[in-house]
Design an enzyme around this catalytic site. Structure first.
Site, PDB file in Angstrom:
ATOM      1  N   GLY A  31       5.743  18.976  74.386  1.00 39.03           N
ATOM      2  CA  GLY A  31       4.302  18.794  74.206  1.00 39.03           C
ATOM      3  C   GLY A  31       3.713  17.897  75.279  1.00 39.03           C
ATOM      4  O   GLY A  31       4.294  17.733  76.347  1.00 39.03           O
ATOM      5  N   HIS A  37       3.571  22.799  82.497  1.00 41.61           N
ATOM      6  CA  HIS A  37       3.937  23.605  81.335  1.00 41.61           C
ATOM      7  C   HIS A  37       3.119  24.896  81.329  1.00 41.61           C
ATOM      8  O   HIS A  37       3.632  25.975  80.997  1.00 41.61           O
ATOM      9  CB  HIS A  37       3.634  22.857  80.027  1.00 41.61           C
ATOM     10  CG  HIS A  37       4.341  21.551  79.860  1.00 41.61           C
ATOM     11  ND1 HIS A  37       3.684  20.349  79.872  1.00 41.61           N
ATOM     12  CD2 HIS A  37       5.649  21.256  79.667  1.00 41.61           C
ATOM     13  CE1 HIS A  37       4.549  19.361  79.667  1.00 41.61           C
ATOM     14  NE2 HIS A  37       5.759  19.879  79.558  1.00 41.61           N
ATOM     15  N   ASP A 150      12.824  19.891  86.612  1.00 42.32           N
ATOM     16  CA  ASP A 150      14.059  19.318  86.059  1.00 42.32           C
ATOM     17  C   ASP A 150      15.226  20.171  86.553  1.00 42.32           C
ATOM     18  O   ASP A 150      15.793  20.974  85.798  1.00 42.32           O
ATOM     19  CB  ASP A 150      13.977  19.302  84.537  1.00 42.32           C
ATOM     20  CG  ASP A 150      12.809  18.464  84.044  1.00 42.32           C
ATOM     21  OD1 ASP A 150      12.971  17.262  83.865  1.00 42.32           O
ATOM     22  OD2 ASP A 150      11.702  19.029  83.896  1.00 42.32           O
TER      23      ASP A 150
HETATM   24  P1  AMP Z   1       9.113  18.623  79.012  1.00 42.88           P
HETATM   25  O1  AMP Z   1       8.006  18.841  78.040  1.00 42.88           O
HETATM   26  O2  AMP Z   1       8.867  17.532  79.990  1.00 42.88           O
HETATM   27  O3  AMP Z   1      10.456  18.548  78.346  1.00 42.88           O
HETATM   28  O4  AMP Z   1       9.173  19.942  79.911  1.00 42.88           O
HETATM   29  C1  AMP Z   1       9.248  21.216  79.326  1.00 42.88           C
HETATM   30  C2  AMP Z   1       9.463  22.213  80.416  1.00 42.88           C
HETATM   31  O5  AMP Z   1       8.385  22.156  81.342  1.00 42.88           O
HETATM   32  C3  AMP Z   1      10.763  21.982  81.222  1.00 42.88           C
HETATM   33  O6  AMP Z   1      11.353  23.239  81.507  1.00 42.88           O
HETATM   34  C4  AMP Z   1      10.247  21.311  82.457  1.00 42.88           C
HETATM   35  O7  AMP Z   1      11.074  21.513  83.588  1.00 42.88           O
HETATM   36  C5  AMP Z   1       8.913  22.024  82.649  1.00 42.88           C
HETATM   37  N1  AMP Z   1       8.029  21.223  83.487  1.00 42.88           N
HETATM   38  C6  AMP Z   1       7.651  19.924  83.311  1.00 42.88           C
HETATM   39  N2  AMP Z   1       6.894  19.503  84.335  1.00 42.88           N
HETATM   40  C7  AMP Z   1       6.800  20.544  85.203  1.00 42.88           C
HETATM   41  C8  AMP Z   1       6.176  20.737  86.467  1.00 42.88           C
HETATM   42  N3  AMP Z   1       5.489  19.769  87.067  1.00 42.88           N
HETATM   43  N4  AMP Z   1       6.298  21.948  87.066  1.00 42.88           N
HETATM   44  C9  AMP Z   1       7.003  22.941  86.476  1.00 42.88           C
HETATM   45  N5  AMP Z   1       7.622  22.828  85.284  1.00 42.88           N
HETATM   46  C10 AMP Z   1       7.523  21.642  84.654  1.00 42.88           C
END
Ligand code: AMP
Length: 291
Positions: A31, A37, A150
């Site tokens: 979230g 995202h 990531d």
């Molecule tokens: P998180 O909510 O931070 O756990 O991220 C959820 C998903 O969104 C993961 O697959 C992350 O790698 C991806 N994500 C987060 N930030 C970015 C970004 N700046 N660019 C691309 N994907 C992202």
């Protein structure tokens, strides 16, 4: 848009979609959604017939001293963004549903989980691998979309899906940045103006290192020193040049690599990376080795 909060209800719905011949795409998140995202969701919506977004701040990937309680939760704006993009279902289980009293099963992916983020967050990938497997069991997707932001996580999930025959295709999506280059992250909202300015040194150092790589620099120490100098004003967690598949540090640059960095700006830990494939450098940009 339908919202599910139990694995049984989520799975029943997904199985019905699959039985009707629809492909199910899945975007797992914690979230506090931003355009990073959003880009994953858009790719999933475009490629799959049905797209599920999960929103779950996963306690098992946080150490006791980390920011689980402070992690931003923006449920209403997250729902609005998901709706706008065309998400069909949200899976948002409660922590007690995911980890009831007596929960005791965890997954570890060996090797890939050793370096980079694991050094300062040794608990992290065990929690990620466990929660992603549980989410896959509930959502039953054909395709799952992860961000290159990531990079180590992508490599671990891809290996895990293959090793465990999960039957889920892992799709790695590009890293999305703010206009000034800062990698988008839910944690960027912790930064004050001065810290945000400081945080720009991560992407700026990586971009100039990429230019060096593209112009033919192949000395690993020279690249790392360059990034280190660029990040001299922040508290560096790591700067590593690793094999893009194994995440092992490399001493020569002759296959696809990831140059990954992590640093603390005040209390906020930021990560960033670039990918580079020496086989894909246009000859005109090389200053050495051109015949
Ligand atoms: P998180 O909510 O931070 O756990 O991220 C959820 C998903 O969104 C993961 O697959 C992350 O790698 C991806 N994500 C987060 N930030 C970015 C970004 N700046 N660019 C691309 N994907 C992202």
């Amino acid at each position: 848009m339908i919202i599910f909060d139990t694995p049984e209800s989520m799975r029943d719905w997904s199985l019905t979609q699959r039985a009707a011949g629809r492909s199910v795409g899945f975007v797992p998140t914690m979230g506090a959604l931003h355009e990073g995202h959003g880009s994953l969701m858009k790719i999933a919506v475009e490629r799959d017939d049905i797209t599920v977004l999960s929103i779950f701040v996963n306690p098992t990937q946080f150490a006791p001293h980390e920011d689980l309680d402070q992690y931003p939760r923006t449920w209403e704006t997250d729902l609005a963004m998901a709706q706008e993009i065309g998400i069909d279902a949200i899976y948002a289980p409660k922590p007690a549903t995911m980890y009831p009293e007596g929960y005791s099963t965890y997954l570890e992916v060996e090797g890939l989980s050793k370096g980079l983020c694991s050094r300062t967050r040794p608990h992290f990938f065990r929690g990620v691998a466990t929660v992603v497997t549980k989410l896959f069991c509930a959502v039953m997707p054909h395709n799952a979309y992860f961000g290159q932001k990531d990079a180590q996580q992508c490599a671990i999930i891809t290996r895990m899906a293959r090793d465990l025959d999960l039957g889920v295709n892992i799709v790695e999506c590009p890293l999305i940045r703010e206009d000034d280059g800062l990698a988008m992250s839910s944690r960027n909202r912790y930064l004050n103006a001065a810290e945000r300015e400081q945080g720009l040194c991560l992407s700026q150092s990586l971009f100039t290192a990429l230019e060096l790589l593209q112009s033919g620099e192949r000395n690993v120490d020279a690249i790392i020193n360059h990034v280190q100098n660029g990040m001299a004003r922040v508290h560096i967690d790591y700067i590593e040049l690793v094999d893009a598949l194994t995440m092992e540090p490399v001493t020569t640059i002759d296959k696809p690599i990831v140059l990954a960095v992590a640093a603390k700006i005040g209390e906020t830990r930021l990560i960033d990376n670039i990918k580079f494939d020496p086989a894909k450098v246009p000859a005109a940009t090389l200053t050495t080795g051109v015949v």
